[in-house]
Design an enzyme around this catalytic site. Sequence first.
Site, PDB file in Angstrom:
ATOM      1  N   GLU A  79      37.909  35.704  38.977  1.00 30.64           N
ATOM      2  CA  GLU A  79      39.111  36.357  38.448  1.00 30.64           C
ATOM      3  C   GLU A  79      39.600  35.517  37.276  1.00 30.64           C
ATOM      4  OE1 GLU A  79      41.823  38.674  37.368  1.00 30.64           O
ATOM      5  OE2 GLU A  79      40.733  39.339  39.155  1.00 30.64           O
TER       6      GLU A  79
ATOM      7  N   ASP B 280      36.645  54.619  41.176  1.00 30.44           N
ATOM      8  CA  ASP B 280      37.335  55.910  41.252  1.00 30.44           C
ATOM      9  C   ASP B 280      36.972  56.779  40.054  1.00 30.44           C
ATOM     10  OD1 ASP B 280      38.889  53.938  39.682  1.00 30.44           O
ATOM     11  OD2 ASP B 280      40.156  55.678  39.277  1.00 30.44           O
TER      12      ASP B 280
ATOM     13  N   ASP C 285      36.997  48.084  34.979  1.00 31.26           N
ATOM     14  CA  ASP C 285      37.497  48.908  33.884  1.00 31.26           C
ATOM     15  C   ASP C 285      36.377  49.841  33.413  1.00 31.26           C
ATOM     16  OD1 ASP C 285      38.500  49.949  31.488  1.00 31.26           O
ATOM     17  OD2 ASP C 285      39.561  48.102  30.998  1.00 31.26           O
TER      18      ASP C 285
ATOM     19  N   THR D 105      40.063  47.609  48.764  1.00 28.90           N
ATOM     20  CA  THR D 105      40.804  46.758  47.848  1.00 28.90           C
ATOM     21  C   THR D 105      42.219  47.313  47.751  1.00 28.90           C
ATOM     22  OG1 THR D 105      40.383  48.044  45.846  1.00 28.90           O
ATOM     23  CG2 THR D 105      38.679  46.477  46.519  1.00 28.90           C
ATOM     24  N   GLU D 106      43.101  46.549  47.146  1.00 25.62           N
ATOM     25  CA  GLU D 106      44.473  47.027  46.957  1.00 25.62           C
ATOM     26  C   GLU D 106      44.492  48.284  46.084  1.00 25.62           C
ATOM     27  OE1 GLU D 106      47.635  44.796  44.545  1.00 25.62           O
ATOM     28  OE2 GLU D 106      48.025  44.173  46.603  1.00 25.62           O
ATOM     29  N   PHE D 107      43.681  48.269  45.055  1.00 22.16           N
ATOM     30  CA  PHE D 107      43.572  49.406  44.135  1.00 22.16           C
ATOM     31  C   PHE D 107      43.039  50.633  44.868  1.00 22.16           C
ATOM     32  CE2 PHE D 107      41.400  51.960  40.921  1.00 22.16           C
ATOM     33  CZ  PHE D 107      42.295  51.943  39.865  1.00 22.16           C
ATOM     34  N   GLU D 108      42.068  50.417  45.716  1.00 22.93           N
ATOM     35  CA  GLU D 108      41.463  51.509  46.484  1.00 22.93           C
ATOM     36  C   GLU D 108      42.475  52.163  47.407  1.00 22.93           C
ATOM     37  OE1 GLU D 108      37.552  52.040  49.416  1.00 22.93           O
ATOM     38  OE2 GLU D 108      38.060  50.099  48.513  1.00 22.93           O
TER      39      GLU D 108
END
Length: 235
Positions: free
Chosen positions: A91, A174, A140, A213-216
């Site tokens: 990261e 996504d 991204d 994941t948090e995004f998921e």
Amino acid sequence: MSNIKNDNSVGNIWKHFFKYERRHYNPYMVKLAEHPNHIIYDKEVMNSYKGKWNEYFKNEHPIYLEIGSGSGMFANDMCVRYPERNHMALEIRFKRLVLSARRSEKVGLDNLLFIKRRGEEITNFIGQEEMAGLYINFPDPWEGKEKNRILQPKLFALLDEILAKDGRLFFKTDHDKYYADVLEFMPEVEGYEVVYHTTDLHNSPLAEENIMTEFESLFTYKHQKNINYIEIKKK
């Protein structure tokens, strides 16, 4: 895990990231040094462990690499579920690294290390066939600038070096077009094969073992977006 301290004083941390001293810095930059057992940001220290990461973790467990660990939710949950694995998470953002390390320390994990490094530099600090697997979660998609994507044919030249035989690349997105584009170019990539793919991971046979994941979680529960998944094996 080794208690490796980055060789610098707090006042000199900026030298690892900038050519010249600045008047103001991200406050989380300094906090990196507060987590020596879970964060490495010194490139010399990273590079010194090339081919020897099992010595760092003090075991012979397989090592998995994650590029773009974000909040660290996935990395931490993976290490709780699979204590027989080691996990290295890349990261670049200071705050995300610090918050991720704090979560690891709270849980008491010793099989997880966060590294401040870009994905394209992995061969500088990871040795020949040293990784058992690679996770790329929701990168991204670079719409209109697809040449900047992390997952594209040229990535496999790096994986040829670091990924063990029968090692796996796990990809979640996504972005439907990104998913389709990867499936389109994969037949042309020598030495690798797609062993599984789906446009609806959460309703697939892999749903129960999937770690979000948090995004998921956001896209699944708030936006009801399907999650695409591809698993690729090195022959």
